[in-house]
Design a protein around this motif. Structure first.
Motif, short mmCIF file in Angstrom:
data_model
loop_
_atom_site.label_atom_id
_atom_site.label_comp_id
_atom_site.label_asym_id
_atom_site.label_seq_id
_atom_site.Cartn_x
_atom_site.Cartn_y
_atom_site.Cartn_z
N THR A 48 -1.37 -13.46 4.46
CA THR A 48 -1.26 -13.46 2.99
C THR A 48 -1.47 -12.07 2.42
O THR A 48 -1.29 -11.85 1.22
CB THR A 48 -2.28 -14.43 2.35
OG1 THR A 48 -3.59 -14.00 2.69
CG2 THR A 48 -2.03 -15.86 2.83
N ASN A 49 -1.86 -11.12 3.27
CA ASN A 49 -2.07 -9.75 2.82
C ASN A 49 -0.73 -9.18 2.36
O ASN A 49 0.22 -9.11 3.13
CB ASN A 49 -2.64 -8.91 3.97
CG ASN A 49 -3.02 -7.52 3.53
OD1 ASN A 49 -3.05 -7.22 2.35
ND2 ASN A 49 -3.32 -6.69 4.51
N GLN A 50 -0.67 -8.80 1.10
CA GLN A 50 0.60 -8.32 0.56
C GLN A 50 0.54 -6.82 0.28
O GLN A 50 -0.52 -6.28 -0.02
CB GLN A 50 0.93 -9.06 -0.73
CG GLN A 50 1.20 -10.53 -0.48
CD GLN A 50 1.67 -11.21 -1.75
OE1 GLN A 50 1.83 -10.60 -2.78
NE2 GLN A 50 1.91 -12.50 -1.65
N LEU A 51 1.70 -6.21 0.35
CA LEU A 51 1.81 -4.79 0.03
C LEU A 51 1.78 -4.63 -1.48
O LEU A 51 2.14 -5.53 -2.23
CB LEU A 51 3.13 -4.25 0.56
CG LEU A 51 3.35 -4.33 2.06
CD1 LEU A 51 4.76 -3.96 2.41
CD2 LEU A 51 2.37 -3.40 2.77
N SER A 52 1.40 -3.44 -1.91
CA SER A 52 1.40 -3.20 -3.35
C SER A 52 2.84 -3.22 -3.86
O SER A 52 3.79 -2.92 -3.12
CB SER A 52 0.76 -1.85 -3.67
OG SER A 52 1.63 -0.79 -3.36
N GLN A 53 2.98 -3.56 -5.11
CA GLN A 53 4.30 -3.62 -5.72
C GLN A 53 4.95 -2.23 -5.75
O GLN A 53 6.16 -2.11 -5.56
CB GLN A 53 4.19 -4.19 -7.13
CG GLN A 53 5.52 -4.53 -7.75
CD GLN A 53 5.38 -5.22 -9.10
OE1 GLN A 53 4.31 -5.25 -9.68
NE2 GLN A 53 6.47 -5.75 -9.57
N VAL A 54 4.15 -1.20 -5.94
CA VAL A 54 4.67 0.17 -5.96
C VAL A 54 5.25 0.52 -4.59
O VAL A 54 6.34 1.09 -4.49
CB VAL A 54 3.57 1.18 -6.37
CG1 VAL A 54 4.04 2.60 -6.19
CG2 VAL A 54 3.11 0.93 -7.79
N PHE A 55 4.51 0.17 -3.52
CA PHE A 55 5.00 0.44 -2.17
C PHE A 55 6.32 -0.29 -1.93
O PHE A 55 7.30 0.31 -1.47
CB PHE A 55 3.96 0.01 -1.12
CG PHE A 55 4.37 0.33 0.29
CD1 PHE A 55 3.90 1.47 0.92
CD2 PHE A 55 5.24 -0.51 1.00
CE1 PHE A 55 4.28 1.77 2.22
CE2 PHE A 55 5.62 -0.21 2.30
CZ PHE A 55 5.14 0.94 2.91
N GLU A 56 6.35 -1.57 -2.25
CA GLU A 56 7.56 -2.37 -2.02
C GLU A 56 8.76 -1.83 -2.79
O GLU A 56 9.85 -1.70 -2.24
CB GLU A 56 7.31 -3.83 -2.40
CG GLU A 56 6.44 -4.57 -1.42
CD GLU A 56 6.28 -6.03 -1.79
OE1 GLU A 56 7.23 -6.62 -2.34
OE2 GLU A 56 5.19 -6.58 -1.53
N LYS A 57 8.56 -1.53 -4.06
CA LYS A 57 9.67 -1.04 -4.88
C LYS A 57 10.13 0.34 -4.43
O LYS A 57 11.32 0.62 -4.40
CB LYS A 57 9.28 -1.04 -6.35
CG LYS A 57 9.15 -2.44 -6.91
CD LYS A 57 9.32 -2.45 -8.40
CE LYS A 57 9.22 -3.86 -8.93
NZ LYS A 57 10.47 -4.54 -8.98
N SER A 58 9.19 1.18 -4.06
CA SER A 58 9.53 2.52 -3.56
C SER A 58 10.33 2.40 -2.26
O SER A 58 11.34 3.09 -2.07
CB SER A 58 8.27 3.35 -3.32
OG SER A 58 7.56 3.53 -4.50
#
Length: 121
Positions: A48-58
């Protein structure tokens, strides 16, 4: 920079910090983020550990706009562009945009006029 020396990328007036900085092409950033993503996935015990939205979008952005997908191609592009007397800024813009003609390159990066003129004289 003083008011008289306002920043202008067309003339490569982009600030000393930026002129000295290492600029990366989108494809280089994509490779770095790919590696980081692999590391994070290997270290994560919690699904369930998710990446930050900034990381994903970048990551999505640089993947979408990367012209070169494998590390060898990326390395080769940087080597070829580095043979010319380009600033890091010019090199990364050309690597990202891949102009097809000299005229197109100069339209995208006006500071290249100096280099193009010097080559033709």
């Amino acid at each position: 920079m003083s008011a008289e020396e306002e920043e202008n990328a067309a003339d490569l007036k982009i600030g000393d910090e930026f002129l000295k900085a290492k600029c990366l092409m989108n494809c280089e950033v994509a490779l770095i983020l790919d590696r980081r993503l692999e590391q994070l996935q290997q270290m994560s015990d919690d699904p369930t550990n998710q990446l930050s939205q900034v990381f994903e979008k970048s990551h999505q952005y640089v993947k979408r706009f990367s012209r070169y997908k494998n590390q060898d191609a990326v390395k080769q592009v940087r080597e070829i562009l580095s043979r010319n007397k380009l600033s890091e800024f010019e090199l990364s813009v050309l690597g990202n945009l891949c102009p097809e003609t000299v005229e197109e390159a100069i339209a995208m990066v006006p500071s290249l006029k100096v280099i193009a003129f010097a080559c033709c004289v």
